[in-house]
Motif scaffolding. Structure first.
Motif, PDB file in Angstrom:
ATOM      1  N   TYR A  54     -56.348  50.769 -61.107  1.00  0.00           N
ATOM      2  CA  TYR A  54     -56.411  49.668 -60.145  1.00  0.00           C
ATOM      3  C   TYR A  54     -56.196  48.311 -60.805  1.00  0.00           C
ATOM      4  O   TYR A  54     -55.687  47.384 -60.158  1.00  0.00           O
ATOM      5  N   ASN A  55     -56.537  48.170 -62.083  1.00  0.00           N
ATOM      6  CA  ASN A  55     -56.206  46.928 -62.791  1.00  0.00           C
ATOM      7  C   ASN A  55     -54.694  46.727 -62.828  1.00  0.00           C
ATOM      8  O   ASN A  55     -54.194  45.612 -62.628  1.00  0.00           O
ATOM      9  N   ALA A  56     -53.964  47.827 -63.094  1.00  0.00           N
ATOM     10  CA  ALA A  56     -52.504  47.729 -63.140  1.00  0.00           C
ATOM     11  C   ALA A  56     -51.936  47.397 -61.765  1.00  0.00           C
ATOM     12  O   ALA A  56     -51.019  46.569 -61.638  1.00  0.00           O
ATOM     13  N   ARG A  57     -52.457  48.025 -60.727  1.00  0.00           N
ATOM     14  CA  ARG A  57     -51.990  47.738 -59.372  1.00  0.00           C
ATOM     15  C   ARG A  57     -52.335  46.297 -58.974  1.00  0.00           C
ATOM     16  O   ARG A  57     -51.554  45.629 -58.296  1.00  0.00           O
ATOM     17  N   ARG A  58     -53.518  45.831 -59.392  1.00  0.00           N
ATOM     18  CA  ARG A  58     -53.936  44.460 -59.062  1.00  0.00           C
ATOM     19  C   ARG A  58     -53.004  43.445 -59.726  1.00  0.00           C
ATOM     20  O   ARG A  58     -52.586  42.454 -59.101  1.00  0.00           O
ATOM     21  N   ILE A 103     -56.635  43.112 -40.624  1.00  0.00           N
ATOM     22  CA  ILE A 103     -57.796  43.976 -40.826  1.00  0.00           C
ATOM     23  C   ILE A 103     -57.424  44.968 -41.915  1.00  0.00           C
ATOM     24  O   ILE A 103     -56.467  45.739 -41.763  1.00  0.00           O
ATOM     25  N   HIS A 104     -58.161  44.966 -43.012  1.00  0.00           N
ATOM     26  CA  HIS A 104     -57.888  45.866 -44.133  1.00  0.00           C
ATOM     27  C   HIS A 104     -58.709  47.139 -43.955  1.00  0.00           C
ATOM     28  O   HIS A 104     -59.859  47.214 -44.368  1.00  0.00           O
ATOM     29  N   MET A 105     -58.107  48.166 -43.393  1.00  0.00           N
ATOM     30  CA  MET A 105     -58.864  49.390 -43.158  1.00  0.00           C
ATOM     31  C   MET A 105     -59.098  50.186 -44.442  1.00  0.00           C
ATOM     32  O   MET A 105     -59.988  51.034 -44.493  1.00  0.00           O
ATOM     33  N   HIS A 106     -58.311  49.920 -45.478  1.00  0.00           N
ATOM     34  CA  HIS A 106     -58.488  50.612 -46.752  1.00  0.00           C
ATOM     35  C   HIS A 106     -58.967  49.680 -47.861  1.00  0.00           C
ATOM     36  O   HIS A 106     -58.865  50.021 -49.040  1.00  0.00           O
ATOM     37  N   GLY A 107     -59.504  48.516 -47.491  1.00  0.00           N
ATOM     38  CA  GLY A 107     -60.001  47.593 -48.496  1.00  0.00           C
ATOM     39  C   GLY A 107     -58.887  46.787 -49.126  1.00  0.00           C
ATOM     40  O   GLY A 107     -57.760  46.732 -48.631  1.00  0.00           O
ATOM     41  N   THR A 108     -59.201  46.159 -50.271  1.00  0.00           N
ATOM     42  CA  THR A 108     -58.239  45.268 -50.901  1.00  0.00           C
ATOM     43  C   THR A 108     -58.431  45.236 -52.404  1.00  0.00           C
ATOM     44  O   THR A 108     -59.564  45.293 -52.908  1.00  0.00           O
ATOM     45  N   LEU A 109     -57.336  45.135 -53.140  1.00  0.00           N
ATOM     46  CA  LEU A 109     -57.394  45.014 -54.593  1.00  0.00           C
ATOM     47  C   LEU A 109     -58.099  43.743 -55.025  1.00  0.00           C
ATOM     48  O   LEU A 109     -58.601  43.665 -56.146  1.00  0.00           O
ATOM     49  N   ALA A 110     -58.138  42.760 -54.149  1.00  0.00           N
ATOM     50  CA  ALA A 110     -58.764  41.479 -54.486  1.00  0.00           C
ATOM     51  C   ALA A 110     -60.283  41.532 -54.398  1.00  0.00           C
ATOM     52  O   ALA A 110     -60.945  40.546 -54.706  1.00  0.00           O
ATOM     53  N   GLY A 111     -60.843  42.664 -53.992  1.00  0.00           N
ATOM     54  CA  GLY A 111     -62.282  42.768 -53.808  1.00  0.00           C
ATOM     55  C   GLY A 111     -62.937  43.718 -54.791  1.00  0.00           C
ATOM     56  O   GLY A 111     -62.346  44.710 -55.225  1.00  0.00           O
ATOM     57  N   ALA A 112     -64.183  43.413 -55.145  1.00  0.00           N
ATOM     58  CA  ALA A 112     -65.023  44.302 -55.940  1.00  0.00           C
ATOM     59  C   ALA A 112     -66.229  44.698 -55.097  1.00  0.00           C
ATOM     60  O   ALA A 112     -66.688  43.930 -54.240  1.00  0.00           O
ATOM     61  N   LEU A 113     -66.742  45.891 -55.347  1.00  0.00           N
ATOM     62  CA  LEU A 113     -67.839  46.453 -54.568  1.00  0.00           C
ATOM     63  C   LEU A 113     -68.871  47.056 -55.509  1.00  0.00           C
ATOM     64  O   LEU A 113     -68.505  47.701 -56.500  1.00  0.00           O
ATOM     65  N   CYS A 114     -70.145  46.847 -55.211  1.00  0.00           N
ATOM     66  CA  CYS A 114     -71.211  47.489 -55.966  1.00  0.00           C
ATOM     67  C   CYS A 114     -71.589  48.794 -55.260  1.00  0.00           C
ATOM     68  O   CYS A 114     -72.004  48.774 -54.102  1.00  0.00           O
ATOM     69  N   ARG A 120     -70.402  42.731 -52.168  1.00  0.00           N
ATOM     70  CA  ARG A 120     -68.970  42.523 -52.363  1.00  0.00           C
ATOM     71  C   ARG A 120     -68.719  41.131 -52.913  1.00  0.00           C
ATOM     72  O   ARG A 120     -69.436  40.179 -52.568  1.00  0.00           O
ATOM     73  N   TRP A 121     -67.683  40.989 -53.739  1.00  0.00           N
ATOM     74  CA  TRP A 121     -67.317  39.700 -54.303  1.00  0.00           C
ATOM     75  C   TRP A 121     -65.853  39.773 -54.738  1.00  0.00           C
ATOM     76  O   TRP A 121     -65.288  40.863 -54.828  1.00  0.00           O
ATOM     77  N   PRO A 122     -65.208  38.614 -55.002  1.00  0.00           N
ATOM     78  CA  PRO A 122     -63.818  38.644 -55.449  1.00  0.00           C
ATOM     79  C   PRO A 122     -63.694  39.369 -56.789  1.00  0.00           C
ATOM     80  O   PRO A 122     -64.454  39.106 -57.721  1.00  0.00           O
ATOM     81  N   ALA A 123     -62.738  40.270 -56.876  1.00  0.00           N
ATOM     82  CA  ALA A 123     -62.557  41.041 -58.103  1.00  0.00           C
ATOM     83  C   ALA A 123     -61.879  40.193 -59.179  1.00  0.00           C
ATOM     84  O   ALA A 123     -60.947  39.432 -58.879  1.00  0.00           O
ATOM     85  N   PRO A 124     -62.308  40.320 -60.423  1.00  0.00           N
ATOM     86  CA  PRO A 124     -61.533  39.724 -61.512  1.00  0.00           C
ATOM     87  C   PRO A 124     -60.243  40.509 -61.685  1.00  0.00           C
ATOM     88  O   PRO A 124     -60.093  41.608 -61.156  1.00  0.00           O
ATOM     89  N   MET A 125     -59.308  39.960 -62.430  1.00  0.00           N
ATOM     90  CA  MET A 125     -58.036  40.654 -62.616  1.00  0.00           C
ATOM     91  C   MET A 125     -58.235  41.994 -63.327  1.00  0.00           C
ATOM     92  O   MET A 125     -57.538  42.957 -63.048  1.00  0.00           O
ATOM     93  N   GLU A 126     -59.217  42.051 -64.226  1.00  0.00           N
ATOM     94  CA  GLU A 126     -59.498  43.294 -64.946  1.00  0.00           C
ATOM     95  C   GLU A 126     -60.948  43.686 -64.704  1.00  0.00           C
ATOM     96  O   GLU A 126     -61.856  42.881 -64.898  1.00  0.00           O
ATOM     97  N   MET A 127     -61.168  44.922 -64.268  1.00  0.00           N
ATOM     98  CA  MET A 127     -62.514  45.453 -64.096  1.00  0.00           C
ATOM     99  C   MET A 127     -62.723  46.595 -65.083  1.00  0.00           C
ATOM    100  O   MET A 127     -61.763  47.245 -65.516  1.00  0.00           O
ATOM    101  N   PRO A 143     -63.626  49.119 -57.511  1.00  0.00           N
ATOM    102  CA  PRO A 143     -62.715  48.397 -56.614  1.00  0.00           C
ATOM    103  C   PRO A 143     -63.161  48.580 -55.158  1.00  0.00           C
ATOM    104  O   PRO A 143     -63.643  49.641 -54.773  1.00  0.00           O
ATOM    105  N   ASP A 144     -62.987  47.529 -54.369  1.00  0.00           N
ATOM    106  CA  ASP A 144     -63.365  47.602 -52.952  1.00  0.00           C
ATOM    107  C   ASP A 144     -62.202  48.182 -52.155  1.00  0.00           C
ATOM    108  O   ASP A 144     -61.605  47.528 -51.299  1.00  0.00           O
TER     109      ASP A 144
END
Length: 229
Positions: A54-58, A103-114, A120-127, A143-144
């Motif tokens: 997901y880092n590569a896709r992001r 509406i993002h039914m499958h979430g987003t690369l820009a999001g991080a999830l615990c 939820r919070w904005p994802a850094p470029m590398e997780m 990834p969210d």
């Protein structure tokens, strides 16, 4: 025509922006086993592999630009007198870059999830697996995005829109993954007109009343122009 429009988009709408599709020959799932990188079980087995994927896709999505199909749907949303609801299976953020609300039914690369507390919070470029949640402090970040076996987001909201729409369109989606593959049936039950726009026939093509075939960047602007005049 007037009334609410519901538009479902899939990977095919972003292919011409340089982002890979999933099920076509040479697509993402021919290079990465989905059970390794897109399931909760795969993440539990090897979180470093999944984060790397997901880092590569992001990073790829961050440099991609919307194409004419994304731009046309954003224009439709601006010009149509009634609500235009864009529901996307894509996690790349290109609809937003084009100026659309989705509406993002499958979430987003820009999001991080615990996975521990649900924050939820904005994802850094590398997780990475050792990243800690900024809210609960546990190393349970992911990834969210919605993985296979998980429930897509906002389903009640989406089904409510399908009950109210006068037109449902599916653009660049394979029609193989439920519940999205069943949206056309929901729309038909409620009397909506249905249109499919894709490169080729799909598993659900027979359920649609209208079909337009060809590259999304060519066909979608033409379709939108016909709608808005």
């Amino acid at each position: 025509m007037k009334g609410k429009l519901v538009i479902l988009t899939g990977a095919g709408i972003s292919a011409e922006s340089g982002l890979g599709t999933f099920r076509d020959p040479g697509g993402i799932w021919t290079r990465y086993p989905l059970e390794d990188v897109a399931t909760p079980e795969g993440f539990a087995r090897n979180p470093a592999l999944v984060h790397g994927f997901y880092n590569a896709r992001r990073a790829q999505a961050a440099t991609a630009e919307p194409n004419a199909a994304h731009d046309a749907l954003a224009r439709l949303q601006r010009l149509w007198r009634d609500p235009v609801i864009i529901v996307t299976q894509n996690v790349d953020g290109l609809h937003e870059k084009a100026g659309a609300e989705v509406i993002h039914m499958h979430g987003t690369l820009a999001g991080a999830l615990c996975a521990a507390c649900g924050a939820r919070w904005p994802a850094p470029m590398e997780m990475a697996p050792e990243d800690t949640c900024p809210y609960c402090g546990l190393a349970a970040t992911r990834p969210d995005v919605v993985w296979f076996g998980e429930m897509p987001y906002a389903m009640d909201e989406i089904l409510g829109h399908l009950e109210e729409c006068t037109l449902f369109a599916a653009i660049g989606t394979s029609g193989q993954v439920y519940p999205a593959a069943g949206f056309v049936q929901e729309a038909l039950r409620n009397g909506a007109e249905t249109t499919e726009i894709n490169l080729a026939q799909t598993d659900t093509s027979g359920a649609f009343e209208h079909h337009m075939t060809g590259p999304a960047s060519t066909v979608v602007p033409r379709w939108v122009a016909a709608l808005v005049g």
